[in-house]
Write a protein that holds these residues in place. Structure first.
Motif, PDB file in Angstrom:
ATOM      1  N   LEU A   8     -31.928  14.659  17.621  1.00 33.17           N
ATOM      2  CA  LEU A   8     -31.330  13.839  18.684  1.00 33.17           C
ATOM      3  C   LEU A   8     -30.652  12.606  18.103  1.00 33.17           C
ATOM      4  CD1 LEU A   8     -34.002  14.040  21.518  1.00 33.17           C
ATOM      5  CD2 LEU A   8     -31.758  15.132  21.445  1.00 33.17           C
ATOM      6  N   ARG A   9     -31.285  11.965  17.140  1.00 32.63           N
ATOM      7  CA  ARG A   9     -30.688  10.778  16.506  1.00 32.63           C
ATOM      8  C   ARG A   9     -29.359  11.127  15.823  1.00 32.63           C
ATOM      9  NH1 ARG A   9     -34.270   6.304  16.081  1.00 32.63           N
ATOM     10  NH2 ARG A   9     -36.394   6.908  16.602  1.00 32.63           N
ATOM     11  N   ASP A  10     -29.284  12.309  15.235  1.00 36.00           N
ATOM     12  CA  ASP A  10     -28.039  12.733  14.588  1.00 36.00           C
ATOM     13  C   ASP A  10     -26.939  13.012  15.610  1.00 36.00           C
ATOM     14  OD1 ASP A  10     -29.207  12.521  12.100  1.00 36.00           O
ATOM     15  OD2 ASP A  10     -29.658  14.662  11.923  1.00 36.00           O
ATOM     16  N   LEU A  11     -27.317  13.477  16.801  1.00 38.95           N
ATOM     17  CA  LEU A  11     -26.321  13.858  17.804  1.00 38.95           C
ATOM     18  C   LEU A  11     -25.869  12.691  18.689  1.00 38.95           C
ATOM     19  CD1 LEU A  11     -27.698  17.330  18.920  1.00 38.95           C
ATOM     20  CD2 LEU A  11     -25.612  16.853  17.637  1.00 38.95           C
ATOM     21  N   ILE A  12     -26.642  11.626  18.746  1.00 37.32           N
ATOM     22  CA  ILE A  12     -26.302  10.508  19.646  1.00 37.32           C
ATOM     23  C   ILE A  12     -24.909   9.936  19.367  1.00 37.32           C
ATOM     24  CG2 ILE A  12     -26.904   8.119  20.235  1.00 37.32           C
ATOM     25  CD1 ILE A  12     -29.816   9.034  20.363  1.00 37.32           C
TER      26      ILE A  12
END
Length: 168
Positions: A8-12
């Motif tokens: 999720l952190r990579d996609l934000i």
């Protein structure tokens, strides 16, 4: 394998970039990303185990944007009905200024901008985009072709603002 939190952190940043292209407002984009992530996490059980997380989140974000856009139009119509004013329509002067400052990409319809961003910037496959938009893959391909053609024409100056016609 990355944990869900790391994924999720990579996609934000990608989600935020996509949301910013749709809303054209930084704070609205942040709100849209937050609402989309909340919806995704609350509906985590509904996600297909074999599905792509990125495509699923983009789908949620795009649908959240469309829902908010529809709600705002309904609210503007109700406001106009009850107040007798039309605050939703900007002045002609503001429209002309806005149109003259937009670049070719910004002049494309939202659907075309979103489609070009999903495929060209985010690198989603046609199949993933088809799942996000809930349309056949061939439809994605034809819409993408039209979007690319419109962008080329706008960039080359082939399409200009509509001129006035004199009717007899």
């Amino acid at each position: 394998m990355n944990t869900l939190d790391e994924q999720l952190r990579d996609l934000i940043p990608r989600l935020r970039r996509f949301a910013l292209s749709l809303t054209r407002n930084s704070s609205s984009a942040d709100d849209l990303v937050q609402a989309s992530l909340e919806k995704a996490l609350s509906g985590w059980g509904d996600k297909r185990a074999d599905g792509d997380l990125r495509a699923w989140l983009f789908s949620i974000l795009y649908r959240q944007f469309l829902d908010a856009h529809r709600r705002s139009r309904r609210y503007a119509r109700m406001l106009e009905f009850f107040t007798g004013r039309d605050d939703a329509e900007p002045s002609v002067e503001r429209i002309v200024i806005a149109q003259s400052t937009l670049q070719a990409f910004d002049r494309l319809p939202t659907e075309q901008r979103a489609l070009l961003l999903m495929v060209s910037v985010e690198g989603l496959t046609y199949k993933e985009v088809a799942e996000i938009l809930d349309v056949p893959t061939g439809t994605v391909m034809s819409r993408l072709s039209r979007a690319r053609q419109a962008l080329r024409q706008l960039s080359d100056g082939e399409i200009s603002s509509p001129s006035l016609r004199i009717l007899k």
